[in-house]
Write a protein that holds these residues in place. Sequence first.
Motif, PDB file in Angstrom:
ATOM      1  N   ILE A 161      -3.075   8.709  -2.876  1.00 11.35           N
ATOM      2  CA  ILE A 161      -2.218   7.521  -3.011  1.00 11.35           C
ATOM      3  C   ILE A 161      -1.246   7.442  -1.832  1.00 11.35           C
ATOM      4  N   ARG A 162      -0.654   8.568  -1.457  1.00  5.67           N
ATOM      5  CA  ARG A 162       0.282   8.596  -0.324  1.00  5.67           C
ATOM      6  C   ARG A 162      -0.397   8.087   0.947  1.00  5.67           C
ATOM      7  N   LEU A 163      -1.590   8.587   1.209  1.00  5.00           N
ATOM      8  CA  LEU A 163      -2.328   8.184   2.403  1.00  5.00           C
ATOM      9  C   LEU A 163      -2.722   6.702   2.340  1.00  5.00           C
ATOM     10  N   ALA A 164      -3.182   6.264   1.174  1.00  2.00           N
ATOM     11  CA  ALA A 164      -3.565   4.857   1.007  1.00  2.00           C
ATOM     12  C   ALA A 164      -2.370   3.937   1.224  1.00  2.00           C
ATOM     13  N   LEU A 165      -1.218   4.314   0.692  1.00  2.00           N
ATOM     14  CA  LEU A 165      -0.020   3.493   0.846  1.00  2.00           C
ATOM     15  C   LEU A 165       0.379   3.401   2.313  1.00  2.00           C
ATOM     16  N   LYS A 166       0.286   4.499   3.000  1.00  2.00           N
ATOM     17  CA  LYS A 166       0.654   4.552   4.420  1.00  2.00           C
ATOM     18  C   LYS A 166      -0.296   3.710   5.280  1.00  2.00           C
TER      19      LYS A 166
END
Length: 182
Positions: free
Chosen positions: A41-46
Amino acid sequence: MLKEIIVVEGKSDTAAIKRAVEAETIETGGSAINQAVYEKIRLALKRRGVIIFTDPDHAGERLRRLITARFPGCKQAFLSQEETTKNGDVGIENATPEMIRKALENLKTDYQSAESEITQDDLMDAGLLVHPDAAARREAMGRLLGIGYANGKQFLKRCQMFQITRKEFEEALKLFREEGFQ
């Protein structure tokens, strides 16, 4: 294809999303969420942005709160329990493609530090708190505002988080009353 990646609870939700739109999903694996999923999720948001689209039940709302607390700024899609219930089972997998597309067209973005024009007194005056039918009334208003169902405290937080304006609230309240709520 949607730019954002949609966070859902499981494989059935992914299948329902893919029947409605061309999109990629991250599955949490149900009501539990582990560090590997948080990292996705962190990577997708970024990189692309995230849309949280969980079931309108206790477990789905818990996941929504956990993700939102860790990753402010996610977009959120909501459907009501009525729209997602089939044979007593509540879940995004039960929604029609049209309902899913409509929810994805009406995304909300949270703003954690926002001040809302809506107050607890507004909710009281609308019968959304301390009213014999407060839960049903919040369900209807949540649908009209596009913020989903929530208990009284969470409903006010959502109005604040999504910066619901007084005009939006009053327009929804007018439609709410036209639907027969007084």
